[in-house]
Structure formats: structure tokens, C-alpha cells
Design an enzyme around this catalytic site. Structure first.
Site, PDB file in Angstrom:
ATOM      1  N   GLU A 138     -29.845  55.582  58.471  1.00  0.00           N
ATOM      2  CA  GLU A 138     -31.197  55.462  57.933  1.00  0.00           C
ATOM      3  C   GLU A 138     -31.852  56.821  57.744  1.00  0.00           C
ATOM      4  O   GLU A 138     -32.523  57.077  56.740  1.00  0.00           O
ATOM      5  CB  GLU A 138     -32.066  54.604  58.862  1.00  0.00           C
ATOM      6  N   ALA A 195       5.262  46.025  61.053  1.00  0.00           N
ATOM      7  CA  ALA A 195       6.086  45.806  59.869  1.00  0.00           C
ATOM      8  C   ALA A 195       7.246  44.915  60.286  1.00  0.00           C
ATOM      9  O   ALA A 195       7.982  45.242  61.229  1.00  0.00           O
ATOM     10  CB  ALA A 195       6.594  47.133  59.317  1.00  0.00           C
ATOM     11  N   ARG A 253      -5.310  53.962  59.496  1.00  0.00           N
ATOM     12  CA  ARG A 253      -5.492  54.819  60.675  1.00  0.00           C
ATOM     13  C   ARG A 253      -6.800  55.597  60.597  1.00  0.00           C
ATOM     14  O   ARG A 253      -7.466  55.823  61.605  1.00  0.00           O
ATOM     15  CB  ARG A 253      -4.323  55.804  60.792  1.00  0.00           C
ATOM     16  N   LEU A 284       1.688  59.739  64.605  1.00  0.00           N
ATOM     17  CA  LEU A 284       0.526  58.848  64.645  1.00  0.00           C
ATOM     18  C   LEU A 284      -0.744  59.476  64.070  1.00  0.00           C
ATOM     19  O   LEU A 284      -1.844  59.253  64.575  1.00  0.00           O
ATOM     20  CB  LEU A 284       0.264  58.373  66.086  1.00  0.00           C
ATOM     21  N   GLY A 319       4.960  48.957  71.197  1.00  0.00           N
ATOM     22  CA  GLY A 319       6.064  48.248  70.566  1.00  0.00           C
ATOM     23  C   GLY A 319       5.978  46.777  70.954  1.00  0.00           C
ATOM     24  O   GLY A 319       4.915  46.229  71.249  1.00  0.00           O
TER      25      GLY A 319
END
Length: 373
Positions: free
Chosen positions: A59, A161, A191, A211, A305
Site C-alpha cells: 500500500e 516428477a 522455486r 536447488l 525424496g
């Protein structure tokens, strides 16, 4: 101003809020627009998204851009304007002081310091307040903040995946390419919109992942890398440790972990969080997520995992699962997504709704969202 424009401008504010995702924790990523209508139709005079911690809220950014044009304008804000003093002053008072005559916000803020108080401040100052415009979409835009306030833990998003034959990898094979190039690029974009990425030490030892977000021009949008590592086994030669001064790495270890290994990690620049991270023979994920909550993390993507995924699912801690289904076949010695269970485990008991989000090259992206109770 004609209220038929409300949904249109709120949708624009929601889109603007995406610029702040992953960059504002512990504050929510909020978007705001200031709109005037001088008789020739509405036009935007200010826009803003929440700045990183210590900076201005959405804002205030929009008010600065609008300047004197804010007087008599309508503000569209995705979340109820704040009412308390922290690193910045209350946005509700700033809007009123600037002469904004109407405030439209999408979602009420569950934070006890704000809940209903921002709305009350505005109304006490004579500002017309409307709320609930695109409320579901606005809540979704700040779902991490809402989860953190209501559940005292981050919003947990599992990313996997999965091959055509139902596996996420192959035993003792390191990283196995399953999803396509476009899917991998999309993951890097995802990510950039979360506060942290969480993996177990097994994934690090097996794959040595980085990562980070490696899309051109977005390298600075990488989230905190978080490793569940009760015994502080994270190798000093790993990619995570080698890059920890550029992109933070947090390691959650159990009390009693080897002092020398802990000290070595800290000397390299890794943040080591020591606590009661174990329960019997496995990691206590509730405690780990609570540790992240206490440090301001609102959204966390889990990238590995199968053991962590199975534990999260068993403990009811997966809020959303993003599953990339591929045409790739892994073959013998494949690793199932949830240890001994396939991805169909998410369909058991009706706890999740399933939705095909999009085709990504030759892959399909499915979203499983936990149903609200």
C-alpha cells in the site's frame, strides 16, 4: 467509481502480488493498486507489491507512486491493510492519511494483530470499505501467510516428477532425468516463488543438488535451501555448502549431533538449527516445520525424496502436491514416490482434489490440493 470494475482491478492487484512471492517472508506477499476516476473512466495512479523485510508494504509503495493523486482514489489490496506497528507503520492509517476515499480488499487477515482492526481503522476515518472481492483468489495469493498464522507451520508444497511406469528415480543411480526441459524450467520458476526448498540428507548424498533458481536474470530469486540432517552429515564438498554464502543453506540437526561436524558446517557459512528433530527412528517433521515457522518461513517446496514424502503424507502435512507426469520409462529398480506406495496414494480417502493444470512440453502437470475441513 463504478463497482463493476472491482473484480478487474483486484485481479490486477493479485497478478502484481506475484512479484513479491518468495521475497517478503515473514510478511505476506501483497499487491495493491490505486485507481482514480475523474469522470473519463478509471485509471491506475499507483501500484505496489510488498518489499523485502524492512521495506515498505504494498500500500505504501502504491501511495508513493501516486503522490497527490491518491487523494480521492480507490485502493485495491489483496489482503486487509495492516493495523499494527512493526518495522513499518500501519498501512490502514497511511491510506486514510493520504485521502483515499475507498478501500477494497480481498481477504481478511487472520493475524491477531490485524484481523478486523485494519478494516475498523479505515471505517473510523470515514473511508468506505468493501471486502471479499475475489476472496478465494486473494487467499490463494497469501496461502503461506494464512497457513503460518492458522497452523503454526509453513504451507507445504510437494514437487515430484513421476515416470510413465510410476517411479521418481532408480535405486543407486543418482539423478535420473524424468521430466522434460520445459518442466525443469518451470520448476526453476516455481522455486523463485517459495520461501524455502526442503530435502532430506539422503537426497543430498545421492544427487548432490544445487536447488537454486537458474533461469536467466532470476538467479537472485533463489529460496533458502533447507536440509533435514539429524546427524549433520552434509558434506563440506557438496554444492549446497560451496554456494551457501551466495544462497543461504539451513541444516536442521538433532540434539547430540557431532559437534565437530556442526562447527565445520557453521565455519563454511551454513546455518545449523539444533533441536529435537527426531522421533523414535525417524525425523519429526512437525518439529522441523515448527522450526521453520519460528524463523518466518511461510511456504516451503519439498523436492525429495520418497522417505520424506511418505512421512509428510502419513502425518497429513502435504498441503499441495505438484506432480509432473512424464512419458519416460524408468524400468527395473524404480523408486516409488511414497516408499512402498505409488502416486495413487494421494487419491486414497478423498483427502485431495486432483486437477490437470497444464501440458508442459510432453509432460502433464497435475495438482493435488488438500481439501479444507
Amino acid at each position: 467509481m463504478d463497482r463493476s470494475y472491482d473484480e478487474r482491478f483486484m485481479a490486477a492487484a493479485i497478478a502484481y502480488s506475484r512479484r513479491a512471492r518468495g521475497r517478503t517472508w515473514p510478511n505476506p506477499p501483497v499487491g495493491a493498486l490505486l485507481v482514480r476516476d475523474d469522470g473519463f473512466g478509471p485509471y491506475v495512479v499507483g501500484q505496489g507489491a510488498t518489499n523485502p523485510p524492512g521495506g515498505s508494504h504494498a500500500e505504501v509503495v502504491a501511495l508513493r507512486e501516486a503522490g497527490e493523486l491518491a487523494r480521492g482514489a480507490t485502493a485495491y489490496v489483496t489482503l486487509e491493510p495492516c493495523a499494527h506497528y512493526g518495522r513499518t507503520g500501519p498501512c490502514a492509517r497511511a491510506l486514510a492519511a493520504a485521502g483515499v476515499v475507498r478501500v477494497v480488499f480481498g481477504a481478511l487477515d487472520p493475524n491477531p494483530d490485524v484481523a478486523g482492526k485494519g478494516k475498523q481503522i479505515l471505517e473510523d476515518e470515514g473511508v468506505v470499505v468493501d471486502y471479499g472481492v475475489l476472496a478465494d483468489a486473494c487467499r490463494e495469493a497469501v496461502i503461506g501467510h494464512i497457513t503460518r498464522v492458522e497452523k503454526h507451520r509453513p504451507f507445504v508444497q510437494l514437487k515430484m516428477a513421476v515416470s510413465a511406469d510410476g517411479f521418481i528415480g532408480r535405486k543407486d543411480a543418482g539423478q535420473v532425468a524424468i521430466s522434460g526441459t520445459l518442466s525443469k524450467k518451470l520448476v526453476h520458476g516455481l522455486r523463485s516463488e517459495v520461501d524455502g526448498i526442503l530435502v532430506g540428507i539422503g537426497t543430498v548424498l545421492e544427487d548432490d543438488p544445487e536447488l537454486t533458481c537458474r533461469l536467466p536474470g532470476m538467479e537472485g530469486r533463489s529460496p533458502v535451501r533447507i536440509v533435514l540432517d539429524t546427524q549433520a552429515r552434509l558434506p563440506l564438498t557438496s554444492k549446497l555448502v560451496k554456494t551457501c554464502r551466495d544462497v543461504p543453506v539451513w541444516v536442521l540437526v538433532q540434539e547430540g549431533a557431532d559437534d565437530e561436524r556442526v562447527s565445520a558446517l557453521e565455519r563454511e557459512g551454513v546455518t545449523v538449527i539444533i533441536g529435537d528433530q527426531s522421533r523414535r527412528d525417524r525425523v519429526c517433521l512437525e518439529t522441523a516445520l515448527s522450526s521453520l515457522y519460528l524463523r518466518g518461513i511461510s511456504t516451503v517446496m519439498v523436492e525429495g525424496g520418497s522417505t520424506i514424502a511418505a512421512s509428510l503424507l502419513r502425518d497429513g502435512l502435504i498441503d499441495e502436491a505438484l506432480i509432473f507426469r512424464s512419458k519416460t520409462v524408468v524400468g527395473p529398480d524404480g523408486i516409488l514416490p511414497f516408499n512402498t506406495d505409488g502416486i495413487e496414494r494421494l487419491d486414497y480417502g478423498g483427502a485431495y482434489t486432483r486437477q490437470l493444470l497444464r501440458h508442459v512440453g510432453e509432460d502433464w502437470l497435475w495438482r493435488y490440493r488438500k481439501k479444507e475441513k
